[in-house]
Design a protein around this motif. Sequence first.
Motif: not given
Length: 685
Positions: A483-494, A500-506, A557-564
Amino acid sequence: MNEKALQRLEYDKIKETLMEHAISYVGKKHVEQMMPMTSSKVLRKKLDEVAEAKDLIQYGASVPIPSLEGIEQIVSLLGTGYVFSEKDFMHMTQFMTSVTQLMKYMASKSDIAPRVSTYAASMHPMSKLKSEIEQCIRHGQVVDAASKDLLKTRKRIAVFEERLKGKLDSLMSKYRTILQENMLSTRNGRYVLPIKKEYRKQVNGMVLDESASGQTVYMEPTEVSTLQFELTALRSEEEREVTKVLMQLSALAEEFTHEFQINVETVGAYDFLFAKAKYALALGAKNVQLNEDGVVLLREARHPLLGKKMVPLNFQIGRKYKSLVITGPNTGGKTLTLKTVGLLTIMVQSGLLVPVQEGSMFSIFSNIAVDIGDGQSIEHALSTFSAHIHNVIEILKITNDSTLVLIDEMASGTDPGEGVGLSIAILEELQKRGATVIATTHFNEIKNFASVTPGFQNARMEFDAETLQPLYRLKIGEAGQSYAFLIALKLGIPAEMIERSREITAKGFSSGAQPVQIYTEKEECVGIDEYPQGDQEQSDQMQDDTEVIDGVNEAAAHSSSETQMSVQKVDDTETEQAEPTEAAAPALQKPFEIGDCVFISYLGRTGIVFAAEDSKGNVGVMIQNQKYKINKKRMALHIEKKELYPSDYDMDIVFETKENRKKRKMMNRKYVEGLSIETKREDWQ
């Protein structure tokens, strides 16, 4: 059964609670000695008995279980020639009365509780002994009619006491003017008069004592000394006759030694049984089905030490799969799931009903092996990697096709790559041995392994995407997501940065022919907790918010569980491409700028440049909040500064601690005595 596994699953706490429901010393011993069993026939009988006993106390009157007060010592002395006291015989009478009540009660319940009532049929009322004791002892005293000689002696004592009383009354009247107080006293069992010391010569008799002040002497007048001597002799005779009665009763009691032992053992068994039934009522526990095929099916199960505080667990394993890999956020309930399944299994194999709904099923295992950190209760931290390996070694020593294996946080405490490989090898070995395995992990590779390997299944602990809170519900058949992207979005990341993060991950990211890896533990070039949000204060708040989330949710704490990315290592050819040659460096590589994200091939890591190149070609690089100096030949540009940060961005937000930034801000405004900024010495690589 593995003693360490019992300790780690907190079996001792179950026994402590059960002990509180037992009332007799034998029942408490049964609880103390209670251990899991492996015979399905014995367990089926034990569980059905507890269910029957629970119904008795739930819908009927209180069961008259004897307390066995004073009986432990009596049973231990029977057959030794010991002469029991009046108090001992009172305990015997009370015990035999309670046994008779229990026998009558169970006889009346034979229709509705055929299993439980059967035990009472082996008990003995011991009517003859009870009758003899009641004839000889009442209210804790041997009665006059206990023997003819005792009756005769006590009659003579009564006559002499009457004579003595009359004589003493006469003497009290005669010496009333010289008495210190108008009352009789006794010294050493003999009656005396309290005479004022100055008048002692006026009384014919013997001084037996005097007061502490010396003002009073206690005298036995000669007129009563003979009577008192006779009375003392008669009382000694009385004691001998009482002892004879007690000896006769003790001899009779010894004839019932076997009956005493049977009754005490049966009472202890009943006490243990009804302690389990009372505990089952307290837990809201139910009877369960049993099998020996490794099938476990839990319907709304609860951990017995948490009760209604816990979200009910629905769980199954053993039919289509024998190994289950559970993922989910930190504090989301993964460890609690392991402990619930393990502890309930142990309880069932101990003959205890457990807090589940009807239709639940448990398999009987010959052993349970556990790797949950030593001393780790539900709220404590994980074990170290060395302890984890030690536990795994112990597990492999005992594991077979009748073993339940519980492993918490696989691949934790060491290098993720090596830890993942080792964990998968362990899972494969356990599967070869036919064990039933439940494991938790944070790592994608392990859940990917489970998704494609026959006999394995994934599960996840559910998470509320709106509140960013764990739901503590297990969903089998799905792997957990980050849930790293979701948390980051709710905390205020544009939003555009999230995309872009999702694109890099994919798809990954490459600059020229250089390979790229995405790393866990906030190793990305742009850390979620320190990315600019307009000004320094916003960024500081961002860091504070993220630190809160870190403790609640593994996704932060383990943001790459989805992004690795699927690429886990760089081969030799790619490494050569990623690492410019010494000769080509001046032509191909411009100087690194502070804020550039670089890839260090020999470490397999990315970092951010914090210090420009020195005269020796060494560049300051920060990797995971640690500062190093690395030669420029050993790194390649990953992402340029301008792509990461605004042109006017204060880089101290990235390189300085929050505390130092606050200090620097204060120092820029005014002089503050004693205020200083400390920096760590830079490590050379």
